[in-house]
Design an enzyme around this catalytic site. Structure first.
Site, PDB file in Angstrom:
ATOM      1  N   ARG A 158     -39.086 -24.001  79.132  1.00  0.00           N
ATOM      2  CA  ARG A 158     -38.748 -25.296  79.735  1.00  0.00           C
ATOM      3  C   ARG A 158     -38.921 -26.422  78.714  1.00  0.00           C
ATOM      4  O   ARG A 158     -38.038 -27.255  78.548  1.00  0.00           O
ATOM      5  CB  ARG A 158     -39.627 -25.537  80.969  1.00  0.00           C
ATOM      6  CG  ARG A 158     -39.067 -24.978  82.273  1.00  0.00           C
ATOM      7  CD  ARG A 158     -38.781 -23.472  82.230  1.00  0.00           C
ATOM      8  NE  ARG A 158     -38.352 -22.953  83.513  1.00  0.00           N
ATOM      9  CZ  ARG A 158     -39.177 -22.428  84.420  1.00  0.00           C
ATOM     10  NH1 ARG A 158     -40.481 -22.358  84.173  1.00  0.00           N
ATOM     11  NH2 ARG A 158     -38.698 -21.970  85.554  1.00  0.00           N
ATOM     12  N   ASP A 187     -35.379 -18.723  79.885  1.00  0.00           N
ATOM     13  CA  ASP A 187     -35.218 -19.216  81.253  1.00  0.00           C
ATOM     14  C   ASP A 187     -33.910 -19.995  81.323  1.00  0.00           C
ATOM     15  O   ASP A 187     -33.186 -20.096  80.335  1.00  0.00           O
ATOM     16  CB  ASP A 187     -36.399 -20.080  81.683  1.00  0.00           C
ATOM     17  CG  ASP A 187     -36.711 -19.915  83.165  1.00  0.00           C
ATOM     18  OD1 ASP A 187     -35.821 -20.192  83.992  1.00  0.00           O
ATOM     19  OD2 ASP A 187     -37.833 -19.494  83.497  1.00  0.00           O
ATOM     20  N   HIS A 259     -32.993 -16.332  86.379  1.00  0.00           N
ATOM     21  CA  HIS A 259     -33.442 -17.222  85.297  1.00  0.00           C
ATOM     22  C   HIS A 259     -32.657 -16.922  84.015  1.00  0.00           C
ATOM     23  O   HIS A 259     -33.219 -16.904  82.914  1.00  0.00           O
ATOM     24  CB  HIS A 259     -34.945 -17.072  85.059  1.00  0.00           C
ATOM     25  CG  HIS A 259     -35.782 -17.664  86.161  1.00  0.00           C
ATOM     26  ND1 HIS A 259     -35.820 -19.010  86.428  1.00  0.00           N
ATOM     27  CD2 HIS A 259     -36.601 -17.079  87.070  1.00  0.00           C
ATOM     28  CE1 HIS A 259     -36.634 -19.238  87.446  1.00  0.00           C
ATOM     29  NE2 HIS A 259     -37.122 -18.077  87.871  1.00  0.00           N
ATOM     30  N   GLU A 322     -37.631 -14.930  91.554  1.00  0.00           N
ATOM     31  CA  GLU A 322     -36.777 -16.037  91.980  1.00  0.00           C
ATOM     32  C   GLU A 322     -35.291 -15.806  91.682  1.00  0.00           C
ATOM     33  O   GLU A 322     -34.577 -16.701  91.235  1.00  0.00           O
ATOM     34  CB  GLU A 322     -37.247 -17.341  91.326  1.00  0.00           C
ATOM     35  CG  GLU A 322     -38.676 -17.710  91.735  1.00  0.00           C
ATOM     36  CD  GLU A 322     -39.191 -18.960  91.047  1.00  0.00           C
ATOM     37  OE1 GLU A 322     -40.043 -19.650  91.617  1.00  0.00           O
ATOM     38  OE2 GLU A 322     -38.739 -19.233  89.904  1.00  0.00           O
ATOM     39  N   TRP A 388     -48.239 -13.409  91.776  1.00  0.00           N
ATOM     40  CA  TRP A 388     -48.318 -14.870  91.689  1.00  0.00           C
ATOM     41  C   TRP A 388     -48.169 -15.565  93.043  1.00  0.00           C
ATOM     42  O   TRP A 388     -48.714 -16.646  93.241  1.00  0.00           O
ATOM     43  CB  TRP A 388     -47.275 -15.407  90.712  1.00  0.00           C
ATOM     44  CG  TRP A 388     -45.860 -15.413  91.190  1.00  0.00           C
ATOM     45  CD1 TRP A 388     -44.997 -14.359  91.230  1.00  0.00           C
ATOM     46  CD2 TRP A 388     -45.126 -16.539  91.698  1.00  0.00           C
ATOM     47  NE1 TRP A 388     -43.771 -14.758  91.717  1.00  0.00           N
ATOM     48  CE2 TRP A 388     -43.823 -16.086  92.011  1.00  0.00           C
ATOM     49  CE3 TRP A 388     -45.431 -17.887  91.909  1.00  0.00           C
ATOM     50  CZ2 TRP A 388     -42.837 -16.919  92.528  1.00  0.00           C
ATOM     51  CZ3 TRP A 388     -44.444 -18.734  92.422  1.00  0.00           C
ATOM     52  CH2 TRP A 388     -43.166 -18.246  92.730  1.00  0.00           C
ATOM     53  N   TYR A 413     -52.758 -21.460  88.496  1.00  0.00           N
ATOM     54  CA  TYR A 413     -51.566 -22.133  87.988  1.00  0.00           C
ATOM     55  C   TYR A 413     -51.971 -23.501  87.442  1.00  0.00           C
ATOM     56  O   TYR A 413     -52.194 -24.447  88.206  1.00  0.00           O
ATOM     57  CB  TYR A 413     -50.496 -22.251  89.083  1.00  0.00           C
ATOM     58  CG  TYR A 413     -49.483 -21.124  89.021  1.00  0.00           C
ATOM     59  CD1 TYR A 413     -49.907 -19.805  88.907  1.00  0.00           C
ATOM     60  CD2 TYR A 413     -48.119 -21.374  89.067  1.00  0.00           C
ATOM     61  CE1 TYR A 413     -48.994 -18.759  88.837  1.00  0.00           C
ATOM     62  CE2 TYR A 413     -47.194 -20.336  89.006  1.00  0.00           C
ATOM     63  CZ  TYR A 413     -47.637 -19.036  88.887  1.00  0.00           C
ATOM     64  OH  TYR A 413     -46.736 -18.004  88.800  1.00  0.00           O
ATOM     65  N   ASP A 415     -50.334 -25.719  85.874  1.00  0.00           N
ATOM     66  CA  ASP A 415     -49.395 -26.843  85.943  1.00  0.00           C
ATOM     67  C   ASP A 415     -49.621 -27.658  87.217  1.00  0.00           C
ATOM     68  O   ASP A 415     -48.900 -28.620  87.467  1.00  0.00           O
ATOM     69  CB  ASP A 415     -47.943 -26.357  85.859  1.00  0.00           C
ATOM     70  CG  ASP A 415     -47.609 -25.277  86.875  1.00  0.00           C
ATOM     71  OD1 ASP A 415     -48.530 -24.577  87.338  1.00  0.00           O
ATOM     72  OD2 ASP A 415     -46.419 -25.119  87.209  1.00  0.00           O
ATOM     73  N   TRP A 463     -46.828 -23.417  83.300  1.00  0.00           N
ATOM     74  CA  TRP A 463     -45.393 -23.683  83.231  1.00  0.00           C
ATOM     75  C   TRP A 463     -45.184 -25.098  82.706  1.00  0.00           C
ATOM     76  O   TRP A 463     -45.956 -26.005  82.995  1.00  0.00           O
ATOM     77  CB  TRP A 463     -44.767 -23.492  84.603  1.00  0.00           C
ATOM     78  CG  TRP A 463     -44.993 -22.116  85.144  1.00  0.00           C
ATOM     79  CD1 TRP A 463     -45.937 -21.733  86.058  1.00  0.00           C
ATOM     80  CD2 TRP A 463     -44.306 -20.922  84.764  1.00  0.00           C
ATOM     81  NE1 TRP A 463     -45.867 -20.374  86.280  1.00  0.00           N
ATOM     82  CE2 TRP A 463     -44.875 -19.849  85.495  1.00  0.00           C
ATOM     83  CE3 TRP A 463     -43.252 -20.645  83.879  1.00  0.00           C
ATOM     84  CZ2 TRP A 463     -44.427 -18.538  85.384  1.00  0.00           C
ATOM     85  CZ3 TRP A 463     -42.814 -19.344  83.760  1.00  0.00           C
ATOM     86  CH2 TRP A 463     -43.390 -18.311  84.495  1.00  0.00           C
ATOM     87  N   GLU A 465     -42.421 -27.392  82.841  1.00  0.00           N
ATOM     88  CA  GLU A 465     -41.390 -28.340  83.268  1.00  0.00           C
ATOM     89  C   GLU A 465     -41.802 -29.786  83.000  1.00  0.00           C
ATOM     90  O   GLU A 465     -40.994 -30.602  82.562  1.00  0.00           O
ATOM     91  CB  GLU A 465     -41.089 -28.179  84.767  1.00  0.00           C
ATOM     92  CG  GLU A 465     -40.327 -26.921  85.112  1.00  0.00           C
ATOM     93  CD  GLU A 465     -41.249 -25.791  85.530  1.00  0.00           C
ATOM     94  OE1 GLU A 465     -40.795 -24.882  86.234  1.00  0.00           O
ATOM     95  OE2 GLU A 465     -42.434 -25.818  85.131  1.00  0.00           O
TER      96      GLU A 465
END
Length: 542
Positions: A158, A187, A259, A322, A388, A413, A415, A463, A465
């Site tokens: 990301r 990704d 992804h 996902e 997760w 997590y 983030d 992560w 982002e």
């Protein structure tokens, strides 16, 4: 013998806490006359220790392999009689005349040197010479890890993480006895690994034309600034070798079947639609999946062959999470394949898809590792699950005799916001303070002792982002990654947050000297000043 270290003894503020530590009388003094004596198997570790100590000492300790010396000695060596401490356990004994570090395997000796560094005054982490007396308290330590998998995931896809920052973090993580670095390399928003057979993956897939501003759920336009970058294969070999010297395994992640937008942007024929698409400029879940054809499987095998040539890791992470199945559902070709294979639905097709990859990896003596969505439609034989979406997926996998790495959003997590303070930098959402990380137990009580053996350990995930700078990256990692390091290393009965907090307060001087950005312990006391944030995004959301 297990001894709780009093908080008023900063010289014994070791993170993660050893299994057993006994303070003895006296100190060992480290001077220019001190030598490091090793055997053949630990010579490189001795040299690494000397290099780590040299900046603050102002001199380089000699590393010898001759034990017949009357000089004050830091002695490193392999001792097969310590096999009961496992692959990474060690014994460290410091007296007035010598510091002795022993283990049954080299990894244990390395971890003993990291503990030894923390026994020295905090100034030892200075990058410039410090004029002072260097003493190590006399102690007897016997130590070993609770779990074999002690990991941290960094997301370079990301926002690209420069190689020098990855190398720096390897040092800091290994210092806290983390032994797995999981690199998320591909990704929708970027492809970060050079693949020589498919150069467009980095020529096109490694760069997006701009990035959404603000939170994905509250977008404020786009920044009109291209973002990108990738690691050459030589870069990654250097990272792998650097980590290996510190007994850390680097696990690569190449996402499939979802992804995949950056790869499809580079080679549209890989997608179901076979139509041009750009590298994603927004966060969230995108619908672009690999087309389950022989040509695409050959592409993935070619990519994984080059990946395996770089990464010696037993595990290869293939994502599996996902994957929105809309394009598969709308494709006559894919639906015909589902019918021909006598599969029930698209979830079973994903399981079949990943089974092809698992077989290929197995032929190369590697193991498939994926997020817990790989359970949907049936878990591929021999697959390892990274749980997760809570811990239920990991429980299900362990009960089915599959190995598991626990990494639930609710506990690890990083983030997520670590404070309700409105001044905290933008995060994906959720609330995960350091004490909640510390309270995490990777082994669910519902598992039988036999099933619990399949819990390899745990890891924290960061992560990226909303992480655009290395300062922000480190701020989110520390001290929460250190809390996780103690959870996965220290015996469960030794865990006590107030004790951890006291040692962490001393440890902050070490982090500062290592030029690590972190959230200070003192801010923990300020949490009660802030009401719960109304703008927190639901955990797991973008």
């Amino acid at each position: 013998m297990h001894v709780r270290v009093p908080l008023n003894r900063p010289e014994l503020s070791i993170l993660p806490q050893p299994a057993s530590i006994v303070r003895e009388e006296g100190y060992f003094q480290l001077t220019q006359d001190t030598v490091i004596v090793t055997d053949q198997e630990t010579q490189a570790i001795g040299t690494l220790l000397a290099n780590m100590l040299a900046p603050a000492l102002g001199f380089l300790l000699s590393v010898l392999t001759d034990e017949h010396t009357h000089l004050p000695t830091i002695s490193l060596g392999i001792d097969s009689q310590l096999a009961h401490l496992g692959q990474e356990g060690y014994m460290l004994k410091v007296t007035a005349g010598q510091a002795t570090l022993r283990a049954a395997h080299p990894a244990g000796v390395f971890y003993a040197t990291q503990t030894l560094r923390q026994l020295l005054p905090v100034e030892i982490f200075s990058s410039t010479p410090v004029s002072r007396t260097w003493t190590i308290p006399a102690v007897s330590i016997e130590d070993f890890p609770r779990f074999s998998w002690r990991g941290c995931m960094l997301d370079s896809a990301r926002h690209f993480i420069p190689m020098q920052e990855v190398v720096k973090l390897i040092d800091v993580l290994a210092f806290h006895k983390i032994n797995v670095l999981h690199l998320h390399l591909t990704d929708d928003q970027g492809w970060r690994i050079e693949i020589k057979k498919y150069p467009k993956l980095t020529e096109i897939g490694a760069y997006r034309r701009e990035t959404v501003i603000g939170h994905a759920r509250r977008p404020q336009g786009y920044d009109s600034t291209p973002h990108g970058g990738f690691y050459s294969q030589d870069d990654l070999r250097e990272i792998v070798a650097y980590a290996a010297d510190r007994f850390m395994t680097v696990v690569p992640e190449i996402d499939m079947p979802g992804h995949a937008q950056s790869a499809i942007a580079a080679y549209p024929e890989l997608g179901v639609l076979k139509a041009p698409v750009e590298v994603a400029t927004t966060w969230g879940i995108h619908p672009y999946l690999y087309n389950p054809t022989e040509a695409v499987f050959q592409f993935l095998k070619d990519v994984l062959s080059e990946v395996m040539a770089i990464f010696p890791s037993t595990f290869i992470h293939i994502g599996g999470d996902e994957a929105i199945k809309d394009q598969w559902q709308d494709s006559q070709q894919v639906q015909a394949l589902i019918k021909a294979l006598k599969l029930k639905d698209e979830d079973e097709l994903q399981s079949w898809f990943l089974s092809q990859i698992r077989t290929f990896l197995a032929h190369n003596n590697r193991r498939l590792l994926g997020w817990d969505e790989i359970l949907d439609g049936g878990l591929p034989s021999g697959a390892t699950v990274m749980s997760w979406r809570g811990m239920d997926g990991g429980i299900m996998a362990a009960q089915s005799h599959h190995d598991v790495v626990m990494t639930p959003t609710s506990s690890v997590y990083l983030d997520y916001y670590q404070s309700n303070d409105p001044a905290e930098p933008l995060a994906i959402g959720g609330y995960l303070p350091v004490d909640k990380v510390y309270a995490f137990d990777p082994t669910p009580t519902v598992l039988t002792p036999e099933q619990a053996q399949h819990i390899l350990g745990a890891q924290c995930n960061l992560w990226s982002e909303y992480v655009q700078t290395t300062e922000h990256l480190e701020y989110l990692l520390f001290p929460r990654a250190i809390a996780l390091s103690e959870v996965v290393w220290t015996p469960k009965e030794r865990l006590e947050f107030s004790d951890f907090r006291g040692r962490l307060a001393v440890h902050e001087a070490r982090l500062a000297s290592l030029n690590v950005n972190f959230r200070p312990v003192e801010k923990l006391d300020q949490e009660q000043m802030f009401p719960a944030r109304a703008d927190l995004v639901v955990p797991g959301g973008f």
